[in-house]
Design a protein around this motif. Structure first.
Motif, mmCIF file in Angstrom:
data_model
loop_
_atom_site.group_PDB
_atom_site.id
_atom_site.type_symbol
_atom_site.label_atom_id
_atom_site.label_comp_id
_atom_site.label_asym_id
_atom_site.label_seq_id
_atom_site.Cartn_x
_atom_site.Cartn_y
_atom_site.Cartn_z
ATOM 1 N N TYR A 43 0.825 -1.197 0.000
ATOM 2 C CA TYR A 43 0.000 0.000 0.000
ATOM 3 C C TYR A 43 0.863 1.252 0.000
ATOM 4 C CZ TYR A 43 -3.786 -3.117 1.183
ATOM 5 O OH TYR A 43 -4.705 -4.132 1.153
ATOM 6 N N TRP A 44 0.444 2.246 -0.765
ATOM 7 C CA TRP A 44 1.026 3.588 -0.759
ATOM 8 C C TRP A 44 -0.086 4.534 -0.348
ATOM 9 C CZ3 TRP A 44 4.663 6.978 -0.359
ATOM 10 C CH2 TRP A 44 4.471 8.271 -0.814
ATOM 11 N N GLN A 45 0.145 5.323 0.692
ATOM 12 C CA GLN A 45 -0.819 6.305 1.179
ATOM 13 C C GLN A 45 -0.213 7.682 0.968
ATOM 14 O OE1 GLN A 45 -3.844 5.508 2.405
ATOM 15 N NE2 GLN A 45 -4.483 7.542 3.027
ATOM 16 N N GLN A 46 -0.707 8.415 -0.045
ATOM 17 C CA GLN A 46 -0.128 9.709 -0.379
ATOM 18 C C GLN A 46 -0.374 10.756 0.707
ATOM 19 O OE1 GLN A 46 -1.902 12.045 -3.529
ATOM 20 N NE2 GLN A 46 0.109 12.760 -4.165
ATOM 21 N N ASP A 47 -1.604 10.905 1.120
ATOM 22 C CA ASP A 47 -1.967 11.921 2.108
ATOM 23 C C ASP A 47 -2.595 11.259 3.325
ATOM 24 O OD1 ASP A 47 -1.171 14.157 0.519
ATOM 25 O OD2 ASP A 47 -3.011 13.931 -0.658
ATOM 26 N N PRO A 48 -2.515 11.905 4.498
ATOM 27 C CA PRO A 48 -3.155 11.335 5.681
ATOM 28 C C PRO A 48 -4.650 11.146 5.430
ATOM 29 C CG PRO A 48 -1.799 13.232 6.268
ATOM 30 C CD PRO A 48 -1.874 13.186 4.770
ATOM 31 N N GLY A 49 -5.210 10.081 6.003
ATOM 32 C CA GLY A 49 -6.641 9.852 5.840
ATOM 33 C C GLY A 49 -7.043 8.497 6.349
ATOM 34 N N ALA A 50 -8.227 8.079 5.928
ATOM 35 C CA ALA A 50 -8.763 6.787 6.355
ATOM 36 C C ALA A 50 -7.788 5.676 5.973
ATOM 37 C CB ALA A 50 -10.118 6.553 5.707
ATOM 38 N N ASP A 51 -7.560 4.770 6.905
ATOM 39 C CA ASP A 51 -6.603 3.685 6.714
ATOM 40 C C ASP A 51 -7.254 2.531 5.959
ATOM 41 O OD1 ASP A 51 -4.809 1.594 6.917
ATOM 42 O OD2 ASP A 51 -4.384 1.948 9.033
ATOM 43 N N PRO A 52 -6.765 2.207 4.762
ATOM 44 C CA PRO A 52 -7.364 1.117 3.997
ATOM 45 C C PRO A 52 -7.104 -0.264 4.577
ATOM 46 C CG PRO A 52 -5.416 1.936 2.884
ATOM 47 C CD PRO A 52 -5.680 2.859 4.046
ATOM 48 N N ILE A 53 -6.183 -0.392 5.533
ATOM 49 C CA ILE A 53 -5.917 -1.705 6.109
ATOM 50 C C ILE A 53 -6.511 -1.850 7.507
ATOM 51 C CG2 ILE A 53 -3.903 -2.127 4.673
ATOM 52 C CD1 ILE A 53 -2.115 -1.493 7.047
ATOM 53 N N GLY A 54 -7.284 -0.874 7.952
ATOM 54 C CA GLY A 54 -8.089 -1.043 9.148
ATOM 55 C C GLY A 54 -7.511 -0.640 10.486
ATOM 56 N N TYR A 55 -6.508 0.214 10.532
ATOM 57 C CA TYR A 55 -5.942 0.631 11.815
ATOM 58 C C TYR A 55 -6.400 2.030 12.239
ATOM 59 C CZ TYR A 55 -2.744 -3.352 11.488
ATOM 60 O OH TYR A 55 -2.214 -4.604 11.406
ATOM 61 N N GLY A 56 -7.444 2.575 11.647
ATOM 62 C CA GLY A 56 -7.922 3.912 11.998
ATOM 63 C C GLY A 56 -7.526 4.915 10.936
ATOM 64 N N ASP A 57 -6.561 5.767 11.247
ATOM 65 C CA ASP A 57 -6.052 6.745 10.284
ATOM 66 C C ASP A 57 -4.672 6.328 9.799
ATOM 67 O OD1 ASP A 57 -8.266 8.436 10.415
ATOM 68 O OD2 ASP A 57 -7.465 9.507 12.156
ATOM 69 N N ALA A 58 -4.407 6.620 8.541
ATOM 70 C CA ALA A 58 -3.094 6.309 7.959
ATOM 71 C C ALA A 58 -2.325 7.606 7.754
ATOM 72 C CB ALA A 58 -3.266 5.598 6.622
ATOM 73 N N PRO A 59 -1.027 7.605 8.039
ATOM 74 C CA PRO A 59 -0.224 8.805 7.792
ATOM 75 C C PRO A 59 0.036 8.967 6.290
ATOM 76 C CG PRO A 59 1.163 7.011 8.570
ATOM 77 C CD PRO A 59 -0.242 6.513 8.619
ATOM 78 N N GLY A 60 0.339 10.179 5.892
ATOM 79 C CA GLY A 60 0.673 10.425 4.497
ATOM 80 C C GLY A 60 2.094 10.006 4.176
ATOM 81 N N ASP A 61 2.384 9.888 2.881
ATOM 82 C CA ASP A 61 3.720 9.515 2.396
ATOM 83 C C ASP A 61 4.202 8.237 3.083
ATOM 84 O OD1 ASP A 61 3.639 11.862 0.882
ATOM 85 O OD2 ASP A 61 4.682 13.013 2.416
#
Length: 137
Positions: A43-61
């Motif tokens: 997974y690549w998460q560009q910007d902070p937001g909803a976590d696609p793997i289910g841990y709450g929020d995901a950090p950006g970059d």
């Protein structure tokens, strides 16, 4: 342990759903990329937001790895910032029973920085058929 397995089932469903959403969005900044011959994803998460793997929020970059198949192989995800051949971040599911997702490895990058996300199946010291996808910070 039961909560971990329930989260893993949710992760599996979310991973497939995210893959479908991202596959249909040409301008998608965040994405998942499946391992060669299946079994997991990076997974690549560009910007902070909803976590696609289910841990709450995901950090950006940030990057994460999910091993979705109890096939004896783990999933390793590497991030090459600037696509210069140097690996800048790495996460892995090595040593964990499937299904399992790593935490996020993150650090701030300048907007628009090109990145390459490598997803590889791993077992012991063996790496199997790395695949990659390009994106931007």
């Amino acid at each position: 342990m039961k909560l971990r397995k329930m989260r893993a089932v949710g992760v599996t469903v979310a991973a497939f759903g995210l893959g479908l959403v991202m596959a249909n969005s040409a301008s998608a900044a965040s994405f998942s990329w499946g391992a060669y011959e299946g079994g997991g994803a990076g997974y690549w998460q560009q910007d902070p937001g909803a976590d696609p793997i289910g841990y709450g929020d995901a950090p950006g970059d940030s990057i994460a790895a999910c091993d979705l198949s109890a096939d004896g192989w783990g999933i390793e995800v590497k991030l090459d910032v600037n696509r210069d051949g140097d690996i800048d971040r790495k996460v892995s599911t090595r040593g964990h029973s499937s299904p399992y997702c790593s935490g996020w490895a993150s650090g701030n990058l300048t907007e628009g920085t090109p990145v390459r996300v490598w997803v590889t199946k791993v077992k012991g010291d063996t790496s199997y058929h790395p695949v990659w996808k390009d994106g931007n910070a």
